[in-house]
Write a protein that holds these residues in place. Structure first.
Motif, PDB file in Angstrom:
ATOM      1  N   MET A 179      18.878  13.465 -17.122  1.00 38.03           N
ATOM      2  CA  MET A 179      19.411  13.681 -15.777  1.00 38.03           C
ATOM      3  C   MET A 179      18.555  15.074 -15.555  1.00 38.03           C
ATOM      4  O   MET A 179      18.172  15.208 -14.349  1.00 38.03           O
ATOM      5  N   TRP A 180      18.529  16.025 -16.615  1.00 39.39           N
ATOM      6  CA  TRP A 180      17.888  17.205 -16.327  1.00 39.39           C
ATOM      7  C   TRP A 180      16.387  17.085 -15.861  1.00 39.39           C
ATOM      8  O   TRP A 180      15.905  17.431 -15.009  1.00 39.39           O
ATOM      9  N   SER A 181      15.845  16.392 -17.062  1.00 36.49           N
ATOM     10  CA  SER A 181      14.272  15.691 -16.560  1.00 36.49           C
ATOM     11  C   SER A 181      14.147  15.291 -15.172  1.00 36.49           C
ATOM     12  O   SER A 181      13.318  15.577 -14.584  1.00 36.49           O
ATOM     13  N   VAL A 182      15.265  14.267 -14.879  1.00 34.04           N
ATOM     14  CA  VAL A 182      15.102  13.600 -13.480  1.00 34.04           C
ATOM     15  C   VAL A 182      14.869  14.619 -12.349  1.00 34.04           C
ATOM     16  O   VAL A 182      14.093  14.709 -11.576  1.00 34.04           O
ATOM     17  N   GLY A 183      15.754  15.834 -12.421  1.00 39.74           N
ATOM     18  CA  GLY A 183      15.750  17.020 -11.418  1.00 39.74           C
ATOM     19  C   GLY A 183      14.471  17.539 -11.593  1.00 39.74           C
ATOM     20  O   GLY A 183      13.973  17.804 -10.442  1.00 39.74           O
ATOM     21  N   CYS A 184      14.041  17.931 -12.483  1.00 36.60           N
ATOM     22  CA  CYS A 184      12.612  18.636 -12.744  1.00 36.60           C
ATOM     23  C   CYS A 184      11.437  17.618 -12.117  1.00 36.60           C
ATOM     24  O   CYS A 184      10.497  18.051 -11.154  1.00 36.60           O
ATOM     25  N   ILE A 185      11.442  16.183 -12.543  1.00 37.32           N
ATOM     26  CA  ILE A 185      10.576  15.359 -11.918  1.00 37.32           C
ATOM     27  C   ILE A 185      10.926  15.201 -10.508  1.00 37.32           C
ATOM     28  O   ILE A 185       9.631  15.008  -9.533  1.00 37.32           O
ATOM     29  N   ALA A 209      16.187  20.298 -21.103  1.00 31.86           N
ATOM     30  CA  ALA A 209      17.068  20.737 -20.586  1.00 31.86           C
ATOM     31  C   ALA A 209      17.807  22.175 -21.268  1.00 31.86           C
ATOM     32  O   ALA A 209      17.327  22.363 -22.531  1.00 31.86           O
ATOM     33  N   PRO A 210      18.417  23.156 -20.872  1.00 36.83           N
ATOM     34  CA  PRO A 210      18.784  24.499 -21.371  1.00 36.83           C
ATOM     35  C   PRO A 210      19.637  24.124 -22.844  1.00 36.83           C
ATOM     36  O   PRO A 210      19.338  24.852 -23.717  1.00 36.83           O
ATOM     37  N   GLU A 211      20.294  23.020 -23.064  1.00 44.08           N
ATOM     38  CA  GLU A 211      21.210  23.025 -24.173  1.00 44.08           C
ATOM     39  C   GLU A 211      20.208  22.690 -25.308  1.00 44.08           C
ATOM     40  O   GLU A 211      20.360  23.041 -26.332  1.00 44.08           O
ATOM     41  N   VAL A 212      19.169  21.895 -24.971  1.00 43.03           N
ATOM     42  CA  VAL A 212      18.085  21.699 -25.924  1.00 43.03           C
ATOM     43  C   VAL A 212      17.380  22.949 -26.298  1.00 43.03           C
ATOM     44  O   VAL A 212      17.113  23.122 -27.429  1.00 43.03           O
ATOM     45  N   LEU A 213      16.924  23.596 -25.182  1.00 43.36           N
ATOM     46  CA  LEU A 213      16.305  24.935 -25.448  1.00 43.36           C
ATOM     47  C   LEU A 213      17.167  26.005 -26.386  1.00 43.36           C
ATOM     48  O   LEU A 213      16.656  26.616 -26.935  1.00 43.36           O
ATOM     49  N   LEU A 214      18.460  25.810 -26.198  1.00 42.56           N
ATOM     50  CA  LEU A 214      19.415  26.756 -26.864  1.00 42.56           C
ATOM     51  C   LEU A 214      19.796  25.923 -28.156  1.00 42.56           C
ATOM     52  O   LEU A 214      20.710  26.737 -28.795  1.00 42.56           O
ATOM     53  N   GLN A 273      24.526  19.571  -9.380  1.00 43.18           N
ATOM     54  CA  GLN A 273      24.007  18.181  -9.595  1.00 43.18           C
ATOM     55  C   GLN A 273      23.102  17.979 -11.088  1.00 43.18           C
ATOM     56  O   GLN A 273      23.418  18.184 -11.866  1.00 43.18           O
ATOM     57  N   CYS A 274      21.557  17.610 -10.531  1.00 40.60           N
ATOM     58  CA  CYS A 274      20.755  17.365 -11.481  1.00 40.60           C
ATOM     59  C   CYS A 274      20.669  18.493 -12.437  1.00 40.60           C
ATOM     60  O   CYS A 274      20.416  18.682 -13.535  1.00 40.60           O
ATOM     61  N   LEU A 275      20.713  19.718 -11.746  1.00 35.33           N
ATOM     62  CA  LEU A 275      20.221  21.065 -12.673  1.00 35.33           C
ATOM     63  C   LEU A 275      21.524  21.839 -12.917  1.00 35.33           C
ATOM     64  O   LEU A 275      21.231  23.017 -12.970  1.00 35.33           O
ATOM     65  N   ALA A 276      22.646  21.329 -13.219  1.00 37.75           N
ATOM     66  CA  ALA A 276      23.723  22.026 -13.501  1.00 37.75           C
ATOM     67  C   ALA A 276      23.599  22.364 -15.031  1.00 37.75           C
ATOM     68  O   ALA A 276      23.038  21.530 -15.815  1.00 37.75           O
ATOM     69  N   PHE A 277      23.945  23.685 -15.170  1.00 34.79           N
ATOM     70  CA  PHE A 277      23.734  24.277 -16.547  1.00 34.79           C
ATOM     71  C   PHE A 277      24.630  23.319 -17.682  1.00 34.79           C
ATOM     72  O   PHE A 277      23.917  23.312 -18.677  1.00 34.79           O
ATOM     73  N   ARG A 278      25.809  23.365 -17.366  1.00 35.67           N
ATOM     74  CA  ARG A 278      26.464  22.571 -18.322  1.00 35.67           C
ATOM     75  C   ARG A 278      26.443  21.245 -18.419  1.00 35.67           C
ATOM     76  O   ARG A 278      26.328  20.450 -17.412  1.00 35.67           O
ATOM     77  N   PRO A 279      26.089  20.668 -19.446  1.00 34.89           N
ATOM     78  CA  PRO A 279      25.974  19.321 -19.443  1.00 34.89           C
ATOM     79  C   PRO A 279      26.995  18.326 -18.902  1.00 34.89           C
ATOM     80  O   PRO A 279      26.737  17.330 -18.385  1.00 34.89           O
ATOM     81  N   SER A 280      28.077  18.678 -19.147  1.00 38.61           N
ATOM     82  CA  SER A 280      29.289  17.964 -18.650  1.00 38.61           C
ATOM     83  C   SER A 280      29.381  18.016 -17.129  1.00 38.61           C
ATOM     84  O   SER A 280      29.929  17.118 -16.550  1.00 38.61           O
TER      85      SER A 280
END
Length: 251
Positions: free
Chosen positions: A146-152, A131-136, A222-229
């Motif tokens: 959930m970001w990972s779920v979107g990528c999958i 997810a972007p927040e981890v990369l940042l 949804q799954c790929l929203a940039f903001r975690p919240s």
């Protein structure tokens, strides 16, 4: 167990397709940990203790959707998140599918119980599903899964969605689908916001071959929203029209 074939390899070991020896002859996934030579002096590695402990905790709940009994990915993930468990390494190799079509979440080597003010390890999650927040290097929570779920989910229809070789390149590939606003940029990241990261135009339809409901679930809202919240949760995803219209996915 009789090891039949290697099916995947992670940071801490390999996963094998195996057959249970004895009367039942069940087909199972067996993980074989890598223990370095110095383990005899230092004892059992901490990562192994953590993973086994978490698997035993999940087993104690006797929930039908994790590891060695039947699940669908989001139901199992909702169960984990409800119990404050972050998997932190969801990827196709860690989602096992039986010959009956039953999905099983596996490999808890990077999983953690989430607690208030816990120290969060940077660099978790395999790069393409990170997810972007981890990369940042920002604060993260269960929404990383959930970001990972979107990528999958995207990968089920095409190739991996974001295929970076470095963390910077991974961010650049993510921002191809739309650069977030500066107000959405995490305040605690050491990486400064710059318009040069990508285009501000956001794509409402990420994959052209998807139906509207499929694209909406995968969307930047949804799954790929940039903001975690702002990212959809596992329980809310289960109520999404994509699943509701298929009766076998209903709760």
């Amino acid at each position: 167990y009789e090891l039949l074939a290697e099916v995947g390899e992670g940071c801490y070991g390999k996963v094998y397709k195996a057959r249970e020896v004895g009367e039942r002859q069940r087909l199972l996934a067996v993980k074989k940990f890598n223990i370095r030579g110095e383990a005899s002096q230092s004892g059992i590695p901490a990562f192994m203790i953590r993973e086994v402990a978490l698997l035993r905790k999940m087993e104690d709940f006797n929930h039908p959707n994790v590891v060695d009994v039947m699940l669908q990915l989001l139901r199992g993930l909702d169960f984990l998140h409800t119990n404050l468990v972050l998997h932190r390494d969801l990827k196709p190799e860690n989602i096992l599918v039986s010959n009956c079509g039953e999905v099983k979440i596996a490999d808890f080597g990077l999983a953690r119980i989430h607690t208030f003010n816990m120290a969060l390890t940077p660099g978790v999650v395999t790069l393409w599903y990170r997810a972007p927040e981890v990369l940042l290097n920002s604060v993260y929570m269960s929404s990383v899964d959930m970001w990972s779920v979107g990528c999958i989910f995207a990968e089920l229809f095409l190739l991996p969605l974001f295929q970076g070789c470095t963390e910077v390149q991974q961010l650049q590939k993510i921002f191809v689908i739309g650069l977030p606003s500066e107000t959405d940029w995490p305040a605690d990241t050491p990486i400064s916001y710059s318009p040069s990261w990508g285009s501000k135009r956001s794509h409402t339809k990420l994959l052209p071959n998807l139906e509207p409901d499929e694209n909406d679930l995968l969307s930047l809202q949804q799954c790929l929203a940039f903001r975690p919240s702002g990212r959809i949760s596992a329980i809310k995803a289960l109520s999404h029209p994509f699943f509701v219209k298929h009766s076998r996915f209903q709760l």
